[in-house]
Design an enzyme around this catalytic site. Structure first.
Site, PDB file in Angstrom:
ATOM      1  N   HIS A 144      -1.707   3.118  -5.740  1.00  0.00           N
ATOM      2  CA  HIS A 144      -2.334   1.905  -5.192  1.00  0.00           C
ATOM      3  C   HIS A 144      -2.538   0.859  -6.281  1.00  0.00           C
ATOM      4  O   HIS A 144      -2.620  -0.343  -6.001  1.00  0.00           O
ATOM      5  CB  HIS A 144      -3.677   2.277  -4.560  1.00  0.00           C
ATOM      6  CG  HIS A 144      -4.180   1.249  -3.591  1.00  0.00           C
ATOM      7  ND1 HIS A 144      -4.808   0.099  -3.991  1.00  0.00           N
ATOM      8  CD2 HIS A 144      -4.127   1.193  -2.240  1.00  0.00           C
ATOM      9  CE1 HIS A 144      -5.146  -0.617  -2.935  1.00  0.00           C
ATOM     10  NE2 HIS A 144      -4.736   0.012  -1.860  1.00  0.00           N
TER      11      HIS A 144
ATOM     12  N   LYS B 121      -2.716  -1.903   7.538  1.00  0.00           N
ATOM     13  CA  LYS B 121      -4.167  -1.766   7.543  1.00  0.00           C
ATOM     14  C   LYS B 121      -4.810  -2.742   8.519  1.00  0.00           C
ATOM     15  O   LYS B 121      -5.792  -2.407   9.187  1.00  0.00           O
ATOM     16  CB  LYS B 121      -4.704  -2.002   6.128  1.00  0.00           C
ATOM     17  CG  LYS B 121      -6.213  -1.825   6.004  1.00  0.00           C
ATOM     18  CD  LYS B 121      -6.671  -2.019   4.573  1.00  0.00           C
ATOM     19  CE  LYS B 121      -8.164  -1.824   4.440  1.00  0.00           C
ATOM     20  NZ  LYS B 121      -8.634  -2.005   3.048  1.00  0.00           N
TER      21      LYS B 121
ATOM     22  N   TYR C 159      -0.521 -19.994  10.186  1.00  0.00           N
ATOM     23  CA  TYR C 159      -0.067 -21.184   9.473  1.00  0.00           C
ATOM     24  C   TYR C 159       0.393 -20.838   8.070  1.00  0.00           C
ATOM     25  O   TYR C 159       1.466 -21.238   7.618  1.00  0.00           O
ATOM     26  CB  TYR C 159      -1.220 -22.193   9.423  1.00  0.00           C
ATOM     27  CG  TYR C 159      -0.942 -23.420   8.589  1.00  0.00           C
ATOM     28  CD1 TYR C 159      -0.010 -24.372   9.004  1.00  0.00           C
ATOM     29  CD2 TYR C 159      -1.621 -23.634   7.391  1.00  0.00           C
ATOM     30  CE1 TYR C 159       0.235 -25.498   8.241  1.00  0.00           C
ATOM     31  CE2 TYR C 159      -1.383 -24.760   6.623  1.00  0.00           C
ATOM     32  CZ  TYR C 159      -0.451 -25.692   7.059  1.00  0.00           C
ATOM     33  OH  TYR C 159      -0.206 -26.804   6.295  1.00  0.00           O
TER      34      TYR C 159
ATOM     35  N   ARG D 252       0.859  -1.173   0.000  1.00  0.00           N
ATOM     36  CA  ARG D 252       0.000   0.000   0.000  1.00  0.00           C
ATOM     37  C   ARG D 252       0.903   1.232   0.000  1.00  0.00           C
ATOM     38  O   ARG D 252       1.959   1.232   0.642  1.00  0.00           O
ATOM     39  CB  ARG D 252      -0.923  -0.002   1.215  1.00  0.00           C
ATOM     40  CG  ARG D 252      -1.883  -1.196   1.230  1.00  0.00           C
ATOM     41  CD  ARG D 252      -2.735  -1.239   2.494  1.00  0.00           C
ATOM     42  NE  ARG D 252      -3.616  -2.404   2.475  1.00  0.00           N
ATOM     43  CZ  ARG D 252      -3.285  -3.606   2.943  1.00  0.00           C
ATOM     44  NH1 ARG D 252      -2.069  -3.805   3.469  1.00  0.00           N
ATOM     45  NH2 ARG D 252      -4.146  -4.609   2.887  1.00  0.00           N
TER      46      ARG D 252
ATOM     47  N   HIS E 258      -3.173  -9.310   2.773  1.00  0.00           N
ATOM     48  CA  HIS E 258      -4.621  -9.302   2.903  1.00  0.00           C
ATOM     49  C   HIS E 258      -5.012 -10.070   4.152  1.00  0.00           C
ATOM     50  O   HIS E 258      -4.310 -10.976   4.588  1.00  0.00           O
ATOM     51  CB  HIS E 258      -5.283  -9.934   1.676  1.00  0.00           C
ATOM     52  CG  HIS E 258      -5.304  -9.014   0.499  1.00  0.00           C
ATOM     53  ND1 HIS E 258      -5.538  -9.447  -0.794  1.00  0.00           N
ATOM     54  CD2 HIS E 258      -5.119  -7.676   0.404  1.00  0.00           C
ATOM     55  CE1 HIS E 258      -5.501  -8.419  -1.616  1.00  0.00           C
ATOM     56  NE2 HIS E 258      -5.247  -7.335  -0.914  1.00  0.00           N
TER      57      HIS E 258
ATOM     58  N   ARG F 187      -0.589  -2.603  -6.788  1.00  0.00           N
ATOM     59  CA  ARG F 187      -1.004  -3.840  -6.111  1.00  0.00           C
ATOM     60  C   ARG F 187      -1.855  -4.700  -7.042  1.00  0.00           C
ATOM     61  O   ARG F 187      -1.659  -5.916  -7.132  1.00  0.00           O
ATOM     62  CB  ARG F 187      -1.769  -3.512  -4.832  1.00  0.00           C
ATOM     63  CG  ARG F 187      -0.883  -2.884  -3.759  1.00  0.00           C
ATOM     64  CD  ARG F 187      -1.682  -2.373  -2.572  1.00  0.00           C
ATOM     65  NE  ARG F 187      -2.431  -3.395  -1.881  1.00  0.00           N
ATOM     66  CZ  ARG F 187      -1.919  -4.283  -1.041  1.00  0.00           C
ATOM     67  NH1 ARG F 187      -0.607  -4.309  -0.819  1.00  0.00           N
ATOM     68  NH2 ARG F 187      -2.686  -5.160  -0.419  1.00  0.00           N
TER      69      ARG F 187
END
Length: 396
Positions: A333, A270, A370, A243, A360, A336
């Site tokens: 942006h 974020k 994991y 970002r 994310h 991304r």
């Protein structure tokens, strides 16, 4: 013998508290300090209790008798008058202390202690200030859905549909906090879910076709105007696809060139958790070159207007405009989306590894931990591959 005003005025304080009965449990208590207090003795549910009516002469003899009669009527109906008095006091407190503005401020203070980023707090402060113009002084228990609609409709009338939606969300957060702290019973914003105009989703402009993205990279790598700081930022946006705020606010102490990793602190993420990015050799080369210019400062991309600030997102935006890419074609942006599209299109990488690299959110915390461990090695290989792909596209 019943009391009279003349009798009461003549009563003088003694060395001990004295009581003078007026009948039906009502009595006047005189303290050694001279205070004359109306009280009533009664029994409820087998327990002896006392009810206070106030201070004489502010509460007259007649008013004290009226209060006594009201209490007797409540006892006759099976109600404890002292509990009613407590409930009335609680309502009074709620009207003066439990206002929307005060509870919202309390919630903001809680967020500060939880380490919410300054930028996020400032945005929420802005929304609360807008809301307080209509709801701030209202007791939170008296606010109805129709009251909440007033500031929301005002924003909609101006075409600020997204602002109205976020204001509703902010109001709901305050109400849910009030419910959790026993100062409200429910969140009335729930009833407004379908009452607002749904804003059209505006996706960040991005070049997702390989030939278009390659054209952008070729312009960036040959761009001579502007500062080295801005050019480096755009190159790293292409290779790291974070970002924009995560990159432009970076500090030099976050990078470990020996271990080839960049550790982004949780306050800048974020999702409010630390994120680790593997660094490919071409990325390190760009950073080392930039370090010769800004390595003596805390920030990797310091603003030319001051050492304690970073470049703004608008700095990168303006550079893209000078390169002749419009706001409808590409934004910072958008790197991304470009990287995500081309990485998935290659078919070489697990989609979950790509998602992990993009930082994310995963709603399942165990799954998130994991996957972060499972895909690290793949993410390292993917970072190296992507950096070479970017260089290849930039060379044309």
């Amino acid at each position: 013998m019943k009391l009279t005003d003349l009798h009461i005025r003549k009563l003088k304080p003694g060395p001990r508290t004295a009581r003078y009965s007026d009948g039906h449990g009502l009595f006047l208590e005189i303290t050694p300090q001279g205070s004359k207090l109306w009280k009533m003795a009664y029994r409820f549910d087998g327990k002896q209790k006392t009810l206070s009516f106030g201070k004489y002469p502010f509460v007259s003899l007649l008013r004290a008798r009226e209060k006594c009669a009201e209490a007797k009527a409540q006892l006759y109906d099976g109600l404890d008058p002292r509990e009613k008095e407590k409930a009335e006091a609680a309502v009074k407190v709620a009207r003066t202390e439990h206002t929307f503005a005060k509870i919202a401020a309390e919630l903001q203070e809680k967020r500060k202690k939880e380490g919410i980023s300054k930028t996020t707090l400032q945005k929420r402060d802005w929304f609360i200030r807008l809301i307080n113009k209509d709801l701030g002084d209202m007791p939170i228990t008296e606010i109805k859905p129709v009251d909440i609609l007033v500031p929301l409709r005002r924003q909609e009338a101006r075409g600020n549909y997204e602002t109205a939606r976020r204001m509703r969300s902010s109001i709901g957060q305050v109400f849910r906090y009030a419910v959790a702290t026993a100062r409200a019973d429910h969140d009335p914003t729930f009833a407004l879910r379908d009452a607002l105009i749904t804003p059209k989703v505006q996706h960040m402009a991005a070049l997702t076709k390989r030939e278009d993205f390659a054209r952008l990279l070729q312009v960036i790598w040959t761009y001579e105007a502007g500062s080295e700081i801005t050019r480096s930022a755009l190159k790293l946006m292409a290779m790291l696809y974070t970002r924009p705020g995560e990159l432009r606010l970076a500090h030099w102490n976050e990078f470990d060139f020996e271990k080839r990793v960049w550790t982004l602190p949780e306050e800048r993420m974020k999702m409010r958790r630390p994120h680790h990015k593997p660094l490919a050799e071409p990325v390190i080369e760009i950073l080392r070159k930039l370090q010769e210019q800004t390595g003596n400062r805390v920030r990797v991309f310091p603003s030319l207007t001051g050492n304690d600030r970073s470049i703004s997102e608008n700095t990168m935006n303006q550079a893209l405009r000078r390169m002749s890419f419009t706001k409808d074609e590409m934004t910072p942006h958008g790197f991304r989306s470009s990287a995500s599209s081309l990485l998935n299109e290659s078919g070489l990488w697990n989609p979950d590894a790509i998602e992990a690299e993009l930082a994310h959110a995963d709603s399942n915390q165990v799954r998130r931990i994991y996957h972060r461990a499972l895909y690290w090695e793949e993410r390292v290989r993917m970072a190296d591959w992507w950096a070479q792909e970017v260089l290849a596209m930039a060379r044309g």
